[in-house]
Design a protein around this motif. Structure first.
Motif, PDB file in Angstrom:
ATOM      1  N   ALA A  82       0.833  -1.200   0.000  1.00 46.49           N
ATOM      2  CA  ALA A  82       0.000   0.000   0.000  1.00 46.49           C
ATOM      3  C   ALA A  82       0.872   1.256   0.000  1.00 46.49           C
ATOM      4  CB  ALA A  82      -0.916  -0.009   1.210  1.00 46.49           C
ATOM      5  N   GLN A  83       0.474   2.250  -0.781  1.00 49.85           N
ATOM      6  CA  GLN A  83       1.266   3.467  -0.910  1.00 49.85           C
ATOM      7  C   GLN A  83       1.411   4.222   0.409  1.00 49.85           C
ATOM      8  OE1 GLN A  83       0.042   6.152  -4.043  1.00 49.85           O
ATOM      9  NE2 GLN A  83       1.214   7.850  -3.173  1.00 49.85           N
ATOM     10  N   GLU A  84       0.407   4.137   1.280  1.00 52.90           N
ATOM     11  CA  GLU A  84       0.511   4.872   2.539  1.00 52.90           C
ATOM     12  C   GLU A  84       1.665   4.382   3.395  1.00 52.90           C
ATOM     13  OE1 GLU A  84      -3.243   2.164   3.072  1.00 52.90           O
ATOM     14  OE2 GLU A  84      -2.339   3.372   1.488  1.00 52.90           O
ATOM     15  N   GLY A  85       2.183   3.177   3.090  1.00 55.60           N
ATOM     16  CA  GLY A  85       3.355   2.670   3.797  1.00 55.60           C
ATOM     17  C   GLY A  85       4.639   3.250   3.244  1.00 55.60           C
ATOM     18  N   TRP A  86       5.050   2.779   2.069  1.00 55.67           N
ATOM     19  CA  TRP A  86       6.310   3.262   1.502  1.00 55.67           C
ATOM     20  C   TRP A  86       6.245   4.741   1.132  1.00 55.67           C
ATOM     21  CZ3 TRP A  86       5.502   5.053  -3.380  1.00 55.67           C
ATOM     22  CH2 TRP A  86       4.475   4.478  -4.149  1.00 55.67           C
ATOM     23  N   GLY A  87       5.037   5.248   0.842  1.00 56.79           N
ATOM     24  CA  GLY A  87       4.905   6.663   0.499  1.00 56.79           C
ATOM     25  C   GLY A  87       5.178   7.586   1.666  1.00 56.79           C
ATOM     26  N   ALA A 173       9.498   4.543  -3.149  1.00 54.93           N
ATOM     27  CA  ALA A 173       9.482   5.971  -2.838  1.00 54.93           C
ATOM     28  C   ALA A 173      10.401   6.737  -3.785  1.00 54.93           C
ATOM     29  CB  ALA A 173       9.890   6.200  -1.385  1.00 54.93           C
ATOM     30  N   ARG A 174      11.550   6.149  -4.122  1.00 55.60           N
ATOM     31  CA  ARG A 174      12.473   6.827  -5.036  1.00 55.60           C
ATOM     32  C   ARG A 174      11.890   6.867  -6.458  1.00 55.60           C
ATOM     33  NH1 ARG A 174      13.830   6.726  -0.610  1.00 55.60           N
ATOM     34  NH2 ARG A 174      12.471   8.535  -0.785  1.00 55.60           N
ATOM     35  N   LEU A 175      11.225   5.796  -6.869  1.00 59.82           N
ATOM     36  CA  LEU A 175      10.572   5.820  -8.187  1.00 59.82           C
ATOM     37  C   LEU A 175       9.511   6.908  -8.246  1.00 59.82           C
ATOM     38  CD1 LEU A 175      10.179   1.989  -8.910  1.00 59.82           C
ATOM     39  CD2 LEU A 175      11.628   3.600 -10.158  1.00 59.82           C
ATOM     40  N   ALA A 176       8.756   7.061  -7.167  1.00 54.63           N
ATOM     41  CA  ALA A 176       7.733   8.101  -7.122  1.00 54.63           C
ATOM     42  C   ALA A 176       8.362   9.483  -7.302  1.00 54.63           C
ATOM     43  CB  ALA A 176       6.961   8.022  -5.810  1.00 54.63           C
ATOM     44  N   GLU A 177       9.520   9.715  -6.696  1.00 58.93           N
ATOM     45  CA  GLU A 177      10.213  11.001  -6.827  1.00 58.93           C
ATOM     46  C   GLU A 177      10.688  11.244  -8.250  1.00 58.93           C
ATOM     47  OE1 GLU A 177      11.939  10.861  -2.227  1.00 58.93           O
ATOM     48  OE2 GLU A 177      13.280  10.543  -3.938  1.00 58.93           O
ATOM     49  N   LYS A 181       5.900   6.597 -10.141  1.00 63.37           N
ATOM     50  CA  LYS A 181       5.273   5.992  -8.971  1.00 63.37           C
ATOM     51  C   LYS A 181       4.527   4.712  -9.338  1.00 63.37           C
ATOM     52  CE  LYS A 181       1.505   7.809  -7.308  1.00 63.37           C
ATOM     53  NZ  LYS A 181       0.586   8.742  -6.623  1.00 63.37           N
ATOM     54  N   PRO A 182       4.818   3.624  -8.639  1.00 64.19           N
ATOM     55  CA  PRO A 182       4.043   2.392  -8.869  1.00 64.19           C
ATOM     56  C   PRO A 182       2.619   2.569  -8.327  1.00 64.19           C
ATOM     57  CG  PRO A 182       6.126   1.937  -7.743  1.00 64.19           C
ATOM     58  CD  PRO A 182       5.905   3.407  -7.670  1.00 64.19           C
ATOM     59  N   VAL A 183       1.646   2.198  -9.134  1.00 63.07           N
ATOM     60  CA  VAL A 183       0.248   2.320  -8.702  1.00 63.07           C
ATOM     61  C   VAL A 183      -0.456   0.970  -8.652  1.00 63.07           C
ATOM     62  CG1 VAL A 183       0.055   4.679  -9.555  1.00 63.07           C
ATOM     63  CG2 VAL A 183      -0.576   2.780 -11.055  1.00 63.07           C
ATOM     64  N   ARG A 184       0.134  -0.044  -9.263  1.00 62.03           N
ATOM     65  CA  ARG A 184      -0.430  -1.386  -9.147  1.00 62.03           C
ATOM     66  C   ARG A 184       0.684  -2.410  -9.302  1.00 62.03           C
ATOM     67  NH1 ARG A 184      -1.561  -4.588 -13.602  1.00 62.03           N
ATOM     68  NH2 ARG A 184      -1.105  -3.655 -15.650  1.00 62.03           N
ATOM     69  N   PHE A 185       0.395  -3.599  -8.812  1.00 62.72           N
ATOM     70  CA  PHE A 185       1.387  -4.672  -8.822  1.00 62.72           C
ATOM     71  C   PHE A 185       0.713  -5.982  -9.220  1.00 62.72           C
ATOM     72  CE2 PHE A 185       2.417  -1.575  -5.581  1.00 62.72           C
ATOM     73  CZ  PHE A 185       3.772  -1.318  -5.759  1.00 62.72           C
ATOM     74  N   THR A 186       1.474  -6.857  -9.843  1.00 59.64           N
ATOM     75  CA  THR A 186       1.035  -8.233 -10.049  1.00 59.64           C
ATOM     76  C   THR A 186       2.059  -9.150  -9.399  1.00 59.64           C
ATOM     77  OG1 THR A 186       2.201  -8.513 -12.169  1.00 59.64           O
ATOM     78  CG2 THR A 186      -0.063  -7.658 -12.254  1.00 59.64           C
TER      79      THR A 186
END
Length: 245
Positions: A82-87, A173-177, A181-186
């Motif tokens: 979940a983004q709220e974690g690593w974000g 978090a670095r990818l988001a910067e 930003k990853p928004v989904r995963f498989t």
């Protein structure tokens, strides 16, 4: 009639799960099982081996077989990614471990040509380089997972992702910067037996299976930005998924 190794293991498992045999307790040895159940020594050995491969027991050379003291790791995929974690700068491992100590060993970060199957997933041309992050995660002194991440080198080679310490929130978090930003995963999972090298790397008892997971992270425009191969000690994990209808 003599009981089978599976029946003996079932009875010992019940005693472990009921608390009769507490964490750290010594299990009955092969001679004791032979006497109690009227089985051959090999049957008694197989019964204990079943508990070892299930992650419920550990062998100590020259001492015997003991109830494993290590608490299983509950891996909740939906929560850990979940983004709220690593974000917010937390490790995705925090969702699995809480306050349990985590360390990383055998860390290697390097650049090389993408393997064919990784290049296909990342939609990279032949011989395109990737940054690889290869490491082993250790919880309470036990290696529990080996992971190898692949990311397009042209996007991350001059960033913290290509450094040993990626900083708060890790790779995602670095990818988001970077605007990625990853928004989904498989995730694709399969259980199998490890190679000798894999078993040695994770310090696995003989006969212990692994869970192999291939995770792909996608950006908002559906671009695959990271492929991560994870190899988990099947004896220490509980896999939990929350699925909506």
């Amino acid at each position: 009639m003599a009981e089978s190794a599976r029946q003996i293991a079932d009875e010992l498992r019940d005693r472990i799960q009921s608390g009769e045999l507490a964490p750290g307790a010594r299990l009955p040895g092969e001679p004791a099982l032979v006497r109690e159940y009227g089985v051959a020594k090999e049957t008694a050995r197989r019964a204990l081996t079943l508990l070892v491969t299930e992650g419920l027991a550990v062998r100590r050379r020259g001492s015997g077989t003991y109830v494993r003291e290590f608490r299983p790791i509950r891996r909740v995929a939906n929560r850990r990614l979940a983004q709220e974690g690593w974000g917010s700068g937390r490790s995705i491992w925090a969702a699995d471990l809480g306050e349990r100590p985590l360390s990383v060993t055998d860390l290697k970060v390097y650049e090389t040509t993408a393997p064919d199957h990784v290049a296909r997933v990342l939609n990279l041309a032949e011989d395109t380089p990737v940054v690889i992050r290869d490491r082993v995660f250790v919880v309470e002194g036990e290696p529990v997972q080996a992971a190898t991440s692949y990311l397009p080198a042209e996007l991350v080679r001059d960033t913290a992702i290509a450094q040993p310490d990626t900083g708060p929130g890790g790779t995602y978090a670095r990818l988001a910067e970077l605007g990625l930003k990853p928004v989904r995963f498989t995730e694709e999972l399969r259980a199998r037996m490890p190679s000798q090298a894999e078993a040695e790397r994770l310090h696995l008892a003989e006969g212990t299976p692994v869970v192999e997971i291939w995770r792909t992270a996608f950006t908002e425009d559906d671009r695959a930005i990271e492929v991560n191969k994870m190899l988990l000690d099947a004896g220490v994990y509980v896999m939990e998924y929350h699925l909506n209808s």
